[in-house]
Scaffold this motif. Sequence first.
Motif, short mmCIF file in Angstrom:
data_model
loop_
_atom_site.label_atom_id
_atom_site.label_comp_id
_atom_site.label_asym_id
_atom_site.label_seq_id
_atom_site.Cartn_x
_atom_site.Cartn_y
_atom_site.Cartn_z
N SER A 105 0.84 -1.12 -0.05
CA SER A 105 0.18 0.17 0.09
C SER A 105 0.78 1.43 0.18
CB SER A 105 -0.98 -0.01 1.18
OG SER A 105 -1.47 1.39 1.31
N THR A 107 0.00 4.38 0.23
CA THR A 107 -0.56 5.39 1.31
C THR A 107 0.06 4.73 2.68
OG1 THR A 107 -2.61 5.56 -0.08
CG2 THR A 107 -2.54 6.27 2.46
N ASP A 108 -0.14 3.64 3.01
CA ASP A 108 0.31 3.09 4.22
C ASP A 108 1.76 3.15 4.36
OD1 ASP A 108 -2.23 2.56 4.75
OD2 ASP A 108 -1.60 0.10 4.65
N PHE A 109 2.59 3.12 3.25
CA PHE A 109 4.12 3.21 3.37
C PHE A 109 4.47 4.83 3.49
CE2 PHE A 109 8.21 4.14 1.11
CZ PHE A 109 8.81 2.98 1.77
N GLN A 111 2.51 7.02 4.86
CA GLN A 111 2.00 7.25 6.12
C GLN A 111 2.95 6.93 7.38
OE1 GLN A 111 -2.12 6.37 6.45
NE2 GLN A 111 -2.73 8.26 5.57
N GLU A 112 3.45 5.66 7.15
CA GLU A 112 4.22 5.05 8.18
C GLU A 112 5.59 5.81 8.00
OE1 GLU A 112 4.30 0.72 6.86
OE2 GLU A 112 2.49 0.78 7.60
N ASN A 113 6.19 6.43 7.13
CA ASN A 113 7.40 6.95 6.99
C ASN A 113 7.22 8.48 7.26
OD1 ASN A 113 9.70 5.17 6.25
ND2 ASN A 113 7.84 4.21 5.17
N ASN A 114 5.95 9.04 7.55
CA ASN A 114 5.84 10.33 7.88
C ASN A 114 6.20 11.19 6.50
OD1 ASN A 114 4.90 9.99 10.49
ND2 ASN A 114 7.28 9.85 10.90
#
Length: 181
Positions: A105, A107-109, A111-114
């Motif tokens: 994902s 989006t997830d990547f 978001q997880e990495n700010n």
Amino acid sequence: MKRALLIVDVQNDFCPGGTLAVKDGDKVVPVINGIMDKFDLVISSQDWHPEETVHFRKWPVHCVAGTQGAEFHPGLEADKIDLELLKGTDNKDDGYSAFEATNASLTDFLQENNIQHLYVCGLATDYCVKASAIDAVTQGFHTYVITDAIAAVNVQPGDDEKSLQEMYQKGCVLMESTEIQ
């Protein structure tokens, strides 16, 4: 402020000599290589189509999973890529946007990495770049399209300009690579 570079579909089949070659598609490679080190993360997308897909009703066969045509352009410094996304893997969809990747994902990547700022480049302006950039805006990312690091299919003359206008109207910032600090 963390930012990422999204390299869309800089693959052999989209470059001169490929089955769906974009005029001057290979000219984006040195521009992209020249800016990769300016980003916290570098992400790529690749069309990774099955041998038979509804997508090939609209387009010539291209970027079939595991073929030479689906590989990155040999000049692209792929060793600098932190995440490779595969899209268009289902035989029932087109998979234009990198946000439609099936192996991770985006989006997830991000978001997880700010990551709040996403810079988009690659092929082709009027399809996969446009879809990815508009999806990035929709997902809430500050989105920049690097205009000297993209090239269009231009099925209809002027599709490139129409696409740039559409991306701008949706909230993308259009900029040249020399403007990246």
